[in-house]
Structures are given as structure tokens and as C-alpha cells.
Scaffold this motif. Sequence first.
Motif, short mmCIF file in Angstrom:
data_model
loop_
_atom_site.label_atom_id
_atom_site.label_comp_id
_atom_site.label_asym_id
_atom_site.label_seq_id
_atom_site.Cartn_x
_atom_site.Cartn_y
_atom_site.Cartn_z
N PHE A 71 0.82 -1.21 0.00
CA PHE A 71 0.00 0.00 0.00
C PHE A 71 0.86 1.26 0.00
N TRP A 72 1.93 1.19 0.74
CA TRP A 72 2.83 2.35 0.78
C TRP A 72 3.38 2.65 -0.63
N GLN A 73 3.85 1.60 -1.28
CA GLN A 73 4.45 1.81 -2.60
C GLN A 73 3.40 2.19 -3.63
N TRP A 74 2.21 1.67 -3.47
CA TRP A 74 1.14 2.11 -4.36
C TRP A 74 0.91 3.60 -4.21
N GLY A 75 0.95 4.06 -2.98
CA GLY A 75 0.80 5.49 -2.72
C GLY A 75 1.85 6.28 -3.48
N ILE A 76 3.08 5.81 -3.40
CA ILE A 76 4.17 6.50 -4.09
C ILE A 76 3.92 6.50 -5.60
N LEU A 77 3.53 5.35 -6.10
CA LEU A 77 3.33 5.24 -7.54
C LEU A 77 2.22 6.16 -8.03
N ILE A 78 1.13 6.18 -7.29
CA ILE A 78 0.00 7.02 -7.72
C ILE A 78 0.41 8.49 -7.64
N ASN A 79 1.17 8.80 -6.60
CA ASN A 79 1.68 10.17 -6.47
C ASN A 79 2.55 10.54 -7.66
N THR A 80 3.41 9.62 -8.05
CA THR A 80 4.27 9.86 -9.20
C THR A 80 3.43 10.09 -10.45
N TYR A 81 2.42 9.27 -10.57
CA TYR A 81 1.57 9.40 -11.76
C TYR A 81 0.90 10.77 -11.79
N LEU A 82 0.42 11.19 -10.63
CA LEU A 82 -0.32 12.45 -10.60
C LEU A 82 0.58 13.67 -10.73
N SER A 83 1.88 13.49 -10.60
CA SER A 83 2.75 14.65 -10.79
C SER A 83 3.00 14.93 -12.27
N TYR A 84 2.51 14.09 -13.15
CA TYR A 84 2.56 14.29 -14.60
C TYR A 84 3.95 14.66 -15.10
N ASN A 85 4.86 13.77 -14.84
CA ASN A 85 6.21 14.02 -15.33
C ASN A 85 6.29 13.74 -16.83
N VAL A 86 7.29 14.32 -17.43
CA VAL A 86 7.50 14.08 -18.86
C VAL A 86 8.93 13.61 -19.07
N THR A 87 9.13 12.86 -20.10
CA THR A 87 10.48 12.55 -20.52
C THR A 87 10.70 13.22 -21.87
N SER A 88 11.91 13.62 -22.09
CA SER A 88 12.21 14.33 -23.33
C SER A 88 13.04 13.44 -24.23
N SER A 89 12.79 13.54 -25.49
CA SER A 89 13.65 12.84 -26.43
C SER A 89 14.19 13.87 -27.40
N LEU A 90 15.41 13.68 -27.76
CA LEU A 90 16.10 14.65 -28.61
C LEU A 90 16.40 14.00 -29.94
N SER A 91 16.13 14.71 -31.00
CA SER A 91 16.53 14.19 -32.30
C SER A 91 17.22 15.30 -33.08
N ILE A 92 18.30 14.93 -33.72
CA ILE A 92 19.10 15.88 -34.49
C ILE A 92 19.28 15.31 -35.88
N GLY A 93 19.26 16.14 -36.87
CA GLY A 93 19.52 15.64 -38.20
C GLY A 93 19.16 16.65 -39.26
N PHE A 94 19.06 16.16 -40.46
CA PHE A 94 18.65 17.02 -41.56
C PHE A 94 17.42 16.45 -42.19
N LYS A 95 16.45 17.27 -42.42
CA LYS A 95 15.28 16.83 -43.17
C LYS A 95 14.77 18.03 -43.96
N THR A 96 13.94 17.73 -44.90
CA THR A 96 13.34 18.82 -45.65
C THR A 96 12.44 19.60 -44.72
N MET A 97 12.76 20.86 -44.59
CA MET A 97 12.00 21.66 -43.65
C MET A 97 11.52 22.93 -44.32
N LYS A 98 10.52 23.50 -43.70
CA LYS A 98 10.05 24.80 -44.17
C LYS A 98 11.14 25.83 -43.94
N PHE A 99 11.47 26.55 -44.98
CA PHE A 99 12.46 27.62 -44.83
C PHE A 99 11.83 28.69 -43.93
#
Lengths: 638, 650
Positions: free
Chosen positions: A64-92
Motif C-alpha cells: 500500500f505504501w508503494q502504491w501510494g508512491i506510484l500514484i503520487n508519481t503518476y499524478l505529478s505528470y512528469n514528462v520525458t524528453s527525447s532529442l533528435s538531431i539531423g537534416f530533413k526537408t523543412m520549411k524555410f
Amino acid sequence: MNLKKYLVRALHRLQKGPGYTYKELLVWYCDNTNTHGPKRIIKEGPKKKLIWFFLTLLFASLVFWQWGILINTYLSYNVTSSLSIGFKTMKFPAVTICNANPFKYSEVKPLLKELDRLIEAALERILQPTPGNSTENMSLPLDLELWNQIPLVLIDEHDKDNPIILDIFETNQTAVDNETATDSRANVSKKKYKLAVKLCSHQGSENCTYRNFSSAAQAVTEWYILQSTSILSKVPLHERIRMGYQAEDMILACLYGAEPCNYKNFTQIYHPDHGNCYIFNWGMDEEALNSSNPGAEFGLKLILDISQQDYIPYLSSAAGARLMLHQQKSFPFLKDQGIYAMAGTETSIGVLVDELERMGYPYSDCTVNGSDVPVKNLYSQYNTSYSIQACLRSCFQNHMVEICGCGHYMFPLPEGVNYCNNEDNPGWAYCYSSLRSSIKQRQICIDSCKETCNDTQYKMTISMADWPSEASEDWIFHILSYERDMSTNVTLDRNGIIKLNIYFQEYNYRTISESAATTIVWLLSSLGGQFGFWMGGSVLCLIEFGEIIIDSLWITVINVISWCKGLKQRRARARYPDAPPTVSELVEAHTNLGFQQEPVGAVPGAPALPPEPGTPPPNYDSLRVQPLDTLGPDSDAD
Amino acid sequence: AATAPGKKITARLKRTLPVRGPQAPTLSELMRWYCLNTNTHGCRRIVVSRGRLRRLLWIALTLSAVGLILWQCAELLMNYYSASVSVTVQFQKLPFPAVTICNINPYKYSAMKEYLYELDKETKKALETFYGFSEGKSKVRRSVDDWNSTGSDFFEQIPLLKVEDFSRTATELHSGQKRKIEGSVFHKDSSIVNSGDSNDIIGFQLCDANNSSDCALYTFSSGVNAIQEWYKLHYMNIMAQIPLEIKEKLSYSAEDLLLTCFFDGLSCDKRHFTRFHHPLHGNCYTFNSGESGTILSTSTGGSEYGLQVVLYIDEADYNPFLVTSTGAKIMVHDQNEYPFIEDIGTEIETAAATSIGMHFTQSRKLSKPYSDCTETGADIPVDNLYNKSYSLQICLHSCFQKAMVESCGCAQYAQPLPAGAEYCNYKKNPNWMYCYYRLHEKFVKEQLGCQQICKDACSFKEWALTTSIAQWPSVVSEDWMLRVLSWDKGQKLNKKLNKTDLANLMVFYKDLNERFISENPANTLVILLSNFGGQLGLWMSCSVVCVIEIVEVFFIDSLSIVLRHQWQRAKKWWSGRQQGRAAQASDVERQGHENPACIDEDLPTFTTALRLPLPQDSPLPRTPPPNYSTLRLETAFTEQLPDTLELGQH
């Protein structure tokens, strides 16, 4: 009564396996549940039973304790970022090009003539305080009316505590007679004069502030901007556009990739700071251009003429083109994000699009299109998208209209409001100045504006070289002059000409995109993992547990019913202090003279209460035998 | 009577909490019991399966499941210390960074004349002898003072040399005599191949003062570099002897440097600047250094609301040999950060307006065990010589200075002094230059270990700069601008300012978006346990309870069974020996059920228990026959066994 009967029957029907007392129920549950701990409590010997009991409790509380932690984590709405670098046809990117100077001096001269003469005369006085200057006598009568609306004053700070304020024109004579004025040349090290702008809430009123400047150059520029703003705000827009630089005069050559383009490919926009600005690839009417190749060969190449000779001398002291790269359909805020390009040089700008894609509410507090921002976006009249700069400026203008009663010339107007000018709003400069330096007002705007979720920046790698080279100078000027003015005379020079290359770098995008770190699937699998890890449980186990709770509720209901019944009986008995004699008692009483009623419960194994006539309480014992029978060997052990 | 209660209690305890052994007498029985009663899936299948093939299959499946669990959990553990990156953007009032501004030329040349007279004379002489260059006499002001230079003999010791590469002889500047070069040759600029064809390479020789045979010759492919390097060497030597107060006076004052200042729409002056003396750039001025206790902040972006200054760069007063470019150097940094302006400064052109747009990014890394960075620098064995917060640069410089003090006995001029050390100068440390060059060589080649010791800082602030230049003042505004600025400057200078003496600088926030890049632990303990649980549950429906079971059965119970066996054997052996010794005659060994030890050892199984009568004397059997329903199932199987056999025969 009928309902009660029905209820009791339903109860009995529901109560099949678990048993009729709490203990039986619990034992049954522990024996049959899929959760791992409880079974061991039942199955082990007494010592281990105790250990397992505590272990199970411990694990359950851990879960129950760990469930509390997990639900708390979920409700904090964290995000992970992903980075992509390269060349593609883009709008000038959209490219906005302006001249650092808003209007051609030759065009606005009639409007600013008085102002220029005033400032020239004032500078004469300031710089050469010795009497007998010839230029003063030569000058025509000055328009002191204009001057007195927002005068420049000299502040003599020899005495720090009570500085002497010297008006440049009116106290002219006293200043000249003043010893300090004449001394100032000799007593060079003690120069303590400062130039300040005097701002009054109404003309002639006592409510005045002096805006001090450590530098006279700064003061003069500031004063000139205030005055010219007031003059130009009365000029209608089409007239102002006419006075600015025309596209065909400014944009001499244009090449996009291999495609030639000309000034007609640019969208004209009137920018209050810089006059006529021209936007390439704004994407308002037609589709935005794509660029699918990196390198200068495939970018935009421009040759501009800023004709520095036609600058307004006091308005802008820096000379060059102001340019900015921005997204399609967004308004260019050149003062914030613009860069300069110097005359007589070739400026190469390598572009990297740095994008940040964020998730909206509840992950972060950003706005997708600005519709949820409580500030009226004044830049929507340009059909441009929301941006934080637009919001801040709109916010400022709204405050300005609210407090000063007129709109500032540098920002778009809300409906039904006019621009400020000295005639209609004599105190506007004072009002504007106090509003501009108000920290509170800025904070209100910062708090009410939200940034956009998609933040795009154009990272520029700027390099410069001299252009045109000395060897090529002649023919280049010749051709460009010929093309623009159809004359064989060279009308261009190094001080006006600018070459620009804007192109994508080898890596043209760097995108940081956000995704939710905790989704509902993540939450469920983590919850399941925890439950499984400590107790080997699943959702079914929870349902089992719920079932047991319902069962125990039923038992409670049954107990309460039987207790109520018992109470009724006791009440009934209380009416007749002795229990009503049973049939057998009566018979016994008749047959056996020595019969005495036995004390209740004295005989082991006898029912606590004598069976009653009427509806008998449900015979639990008989029902209990059944489950025990099914166990078989267990009964043997007992 | 007194002992009775105690005995009573122990008896009661024994009754309520009887000590019992494992529930099976032999290991195979135990395993069988475990498999039938365990909560994990798979194991039961092994016991319950009929047929050898199927049983083998189940054994293989169960084992592979165990293997998978172990593998996946190891993987989870190994990835535990990984970090995920999050980027947040916040729009807010931003603290304005500290802006440090220096003139590229450190000291006023006119004021330095006194100290540099000898050196300049020497340099000019070198230029004349080697390149035939002579300056117009008008520019050389002959100072009459007979500053008995400490260096004159010193110049002779480290002269500029013209090296003839093939013969390895050098022409000395002073005497003109040739001499043979011994020792190693270092080429600062290029490899020997490129400079081989030109005969006159300029360089200088540094010798170990104690051991004159140990020399190093430094040559340069271009005389420009050689002369500058040589000049710098001597310059540092001279400057090291001048106390700081005098140096501060020799350099530019705030009034000298700053003509106008404007910040956030308001006027500012020299009081907003803090002086800081940089050994190579002289007096630098830091705007918003936070020394007054408050740090200015901006709540509006854009060029109007940033810092706008006009700098006075007195080009005529530049040292011709030390610096060859004109302008100012600026650096944008945090208030707690030391400005390494010589390393990462941005140069500002004169007669131009340089507009610098900033974009603020703050980064934060996780320290150990996620990555090898340091929070405060306290865990690094190098003392921070700078009075500022830790950075990699500070560490490297401090480390070099430490090595310098250790091996050369004095401190290098460009870095702060460690406690108890003093700057190198030729009088006290005649050997320092040679030592310094050697050490620097080592430092660059990463032989000093500084690069290994120093770690990067965990959090840092970065201001990304977009620099662009416009012409300033414009052609038409030049006239009044210069006039007014001259008035600002005061009549101290009896000349009108020249636009090449001025530089306009604008530093502003492009937008008030602060990007905050931070690393977060990708896993927490809770998530790790969840993942463990997921793996255990997926493959075997196992939980911690099962793990405890396994520990209980496989370790405690089996161990106790084994131990008991051993104990019985030892006991038997012992008693056998005793009996053999005591009663040699009665050598009839008891066997089977007649042997009480045997009965004790082989506890009755279910079947035997049924057959055997319970011992009459003890009310509680030591191990009761297991009464599990599973055992009942087993009997059912024995009944059905012929069926399967039949199936097998088919």
C-alpha cells in the motif's frame, strides 16, 4: 415482514462457501485466496504462523505504501524528453528584413524640421556654453511651444544635495551669466552637468519628474524618440508607409536556391519601430517554401540597399539592416529577436531550427493557440499566431489605454482608441514613462501571459566578410545602380549595400519533444508489479478481497438481525420475567414433580437458549457440517 | 515450589510453540512437498505431470523461466542508475547575468613606458636586426630616466635567436655571434618539415639555470608569433614585480572605459560596475556582479531593456607588441562564476554597435552514482584558488598553479596566488621560465594528471549568445554623436573623440524563456521493485513470499535435514565405537526397526505412520505425519498409475 423473509432467504442463498462466522470466513479466505501470504498463516505450525502473519501484514503495508508512491508519481505528470538531431526537408523560415531607420529623412523632413532645429540649437547651447556664438543669432525663431511640451533640462550637480535645474532655452541668460558656466571650461575635472528629460503630467503643472541620464547622447536620443513619436502618430498609416523604404529601392537582388526572386516575393508589413519591413516566405497567402538541401548554395541570397545617407540623424544612431528569422504566420518582433547586418559586408547566416515540443495541460502550463490567455491579442489584426511577445505587448498597450487614455505608437491599437500625441494627450509622455518603468505592471503581464507549447528558435551561426571586394566594387555598384535607377550613374556606395546569405546548416533541426513519463498503462503495470512482487497478487485477488468484505458485511447483517431478534425475545421475556415454559418443560412439569429449571448454559453442548416456538433461528450448525465434510481428511485431524 | 512456575512456563511454551523440524524426513520428500505446496507455478507441474517426457518438458520450462527471471532482473539492476532528461521552459522574470567588460589592452601604454622601456628597446632592436624594420623616430619617446633594468643581463640570457636549422647553430641578437645549439628543439607552431626550407627561424632558448647543458629551444614558423611570445614572457616577468595597487592605477579606470550606460530603460553609471583586476587584461569591470547584495533582473526582453554601454577604447594608447587587435572583450557569466575572459571572452569591434542577444539555459546533471560530476568541488583534491564557485576551468588552472608552485617554487603570473607562494620573477627564480615551459608542455600533453583529477560541475548556467554587428555611428549621426559623447567624456580630453575609439555594446535577453535541462533518475526503488515483481509474476507467478519459501525450503529445511542426517550418522558412529569398546562381545548389530536410532532417524512417512502405532509414552509425536491433501492426491495417482502405463503401452 415478507421483505425481511425474502432478504433472509437471499442472504442464505448468497452465503454458500465462506461460512457463517467471521473466523470461518477468514480461514476460508486464507485457504482459498490467490494471494501468497495468507495461505501460509493457515498451513504452518503455530510459531511459523505468527511469523507468516507478521510477514503478510508487512508485505501488505509495503504494497500500500508503494502504491501510494506510484500514484503520487503518476499524478505529478512528469514528462520525458527525447532529442533528435539531423537534416530533413523543412520549411524555410520566414525572413523579415527592415532598415534600422524607419523613414527616409528626405520624406519626413518637413514633419521633423522644427524638432531638428530645436535639438541642434539645444546641443549648441549645451556643448558650447560660452556666450557670443554666432549660430544662435542666425537661427530662425524656434518653436518653443514644441519644446516646452517635453523639455530637456540641464541638472547642475555641483552640490549633490540640491541640484540646480537649468532650462536650456529659457534660463539661457542666467546660465550664461552664471559663473559656473564660464568656469566649466577651466575647471574641467569638476564637470557635473547632466542632461535630463522633464516630464510633467500636464503642461505647466507642478507634478513633474526628471528622467536622469548619465550620458547626454542617451538623453538626446530618448527625447527625440518621445517627440518624434508624438509627431508621427498623427500621420495616417498610408502616408507613413509612403515615407518608408520601398521594396524595389531596398531589395536589389534576390535568389532562393536556384530560383530567382524579386521584391514582389516579399510581403510588406508596417512595423512601428522600423517602418516598412518585408517578409520573405511568410506563408500568409501561398504555401511556405521548403528547403531540402543544406548549404549556402540552396538558401536565400539577398542584396539590399539601406541608403545610409537618408537616415534620420537623431533617431537611430546604428546603421544597418535589421533582420529576423521566424516561423511562418508569426509576427516579427525585431527588437527582441532581430539581428543586425552591417553595411558593406556579406553576412552569412547558417540556420539550425531548435524546436521544443511540449505537452500541454496538465503536464506543463503552456498554451497551444493563446485562446486561454486572459489578454486580448492586438496582433491578431495581422492574422498572426499567438506568441508570448505579442501577449506582453498587447498587455502593455491595454494598460496604456486604460491608464493614459491613448495607445502607444509602437504597438497596435485596440478598437476605438487613438495614438498618443502631445496635443490631445499632453501628459502622455509622463504617463508612458511611469508605466514603462513600473515593475508591478510588468509582473502583471508576465503572470497573465503564457508561453506557447511549441517553442521554435532559429539558432544562427553568423559570419561576416567585406563585400564587395575592392576589385569587384566598381562593376557591382554599376550594375546594381543601373538595374534600380536605370541610370549609368553609380547611386550606391559601401555605406548602403549589404549582402545576405541565409541557409540551412548540415544539421538543420534539433527537436526536443516531450512525452508523458507516466501513462495509465505504466501506472497499472507498476501497481501490478508491486502487488505481484510482495504478495503475488493481481486484480482478481483484490476482487476476492472485496468479496470477503461483502461476505463479512452479510455476516454482520445476519448477526445484527439475530441480535435484534434476541433483543426482541429478551424484551418479550422481560415482560414475563421467567422464560415461557417450553412444551417439554410443561410436559416435564406435569410428569416430574422434582423438576427444576436448569441454569442456562450449565449443560455443556446444550444450546444457549432453549429453542423457541415460532420461527427458529437458522440452524447454522447443520450448514457448517457441510463444508467440513468436503474437506474430508481435515475432519480426521480434528 | 519456587522452581515450579518457571518449569510450568517453559512447558507451556513448548506446548504452544513446539519446536519442529522440517515437514519431510528426506530431501526428496521435502522437494515433493515443496513442489506441491508452493505458490510458484511450474514446479507443481513437474510433480503432477505424468510421463517422463512431459515431466522433462516442465522441468526445462521451469528452469528456463528461472533463467529468464534472473537475466531480466540482472538487466534491471544494471540499468538502475540511468538518468532521463527533462526539459522545462519557464517564462519569468530572469536574473540578469554579470557582464564583464575589459579593454583588450591591459595597461595604458603611456603609463607603462617606465617599466617597459628596456623591453621595448630590445624588441625594436630585434626587429631591426632580424627584419630590417625600423620605426619612425617620432613615435619613440625617449624616456630619460635611467631605470636600471634588472633585465638587461636577463635579456642577454634569453635572447631572440635566429636559428639555422640544418647546422643547428643560432645567431644571437646581441653579440651577433653564432653558437651551437644543444638540447631539444621545440616547435611551437609547425612541424619541422614545414619550416625546414626557410633558413631563418626565429625562436628563443630556455636553459635550466642550474644545469646549463639542459636547454630547450623554442622556434616559431612566423616571426610575429616568436616576437609576441618572447615579449609576453618578459612582460610577465616585469609585471610580476609590480604590486597590485600600482597595476590597478596603471590600467583603465571605470570613467576611462565607460562613456554611457543604460540598463532596463534607466540610466546607470560606474557605481553599477565592480572592478576586478585580471592579470592579462588589466582592469575589467563587471556589471551586476552582485557584490552590492542585489542582483538586477529583467522582466522585459528586447534590446531596449538590456544593458547598453558605449566604451571608450583609447586606441592610441595601446601596447604595440603585447596586443595586436583593437577593441574590448566581454563575457557574460553567472555572478558566482569566475570570468575566464582570456579563454572564452567575446571580442567587440570599435566603430560598431555589437548587439548580443542572450538565451538562458540552465542545466543540471545528477552526481554520483549516475555520472562523474561534482556538486561543489569539495571532493576534488585541488584547492580552489579563485574566490568563486567551482568550475572545470578553475580546477584546471588551480591544478596547474599548484604543480607550478611545487616544481618551480613560484606561482605563474596569470593565475591567483596559492597561500604562501609568490609570483615568479627572474630575480628570485632565475629558472622559472624554463620550468614553466616544461610544465606547460606536460600540462598540454595531459601528463600532469590535472585533466584526470578535475571533473565537470554538475550544474551550470549558460547564456547562448547571438552576436551581430551594425555600423555605429551611422554616417549622418556621426557628427552630433561624437560631439555629444565628447561632452559626456568631459573636457578632460581636449580633442574630439574618434569613432574608432568607441564601441557600442548592447546585451539583452532575446526572450525571457528559461530552459531548464535536468537529469532525473530514470528508476526509483519503487519502480525497480515493480519491475522485479512484473518479471517474477510474468514468468513464474512468484513473489517475495515465494522467495522466502525457497529460502526456507532449499536452505533452512534441506540444510537441517542434511545436518540431521549427518548428526545421526555421527551419533551412530560414536555409539558404535562406544559400544564396540564397552561391549566387544555383544557385536550383534541391530538392524531396521529394532534399532531405535534408525527409527529416530527415519521419521515415519505417511504410509509408515499409518502402519506404525504411535509411541505411547509421548502425547505429542515429534513430527506428525504430514496431513496434506496433496498426499491424498498422491495415493490417488498410485491407483491410477496403471492407466498411464497402459497409455504408454499403446
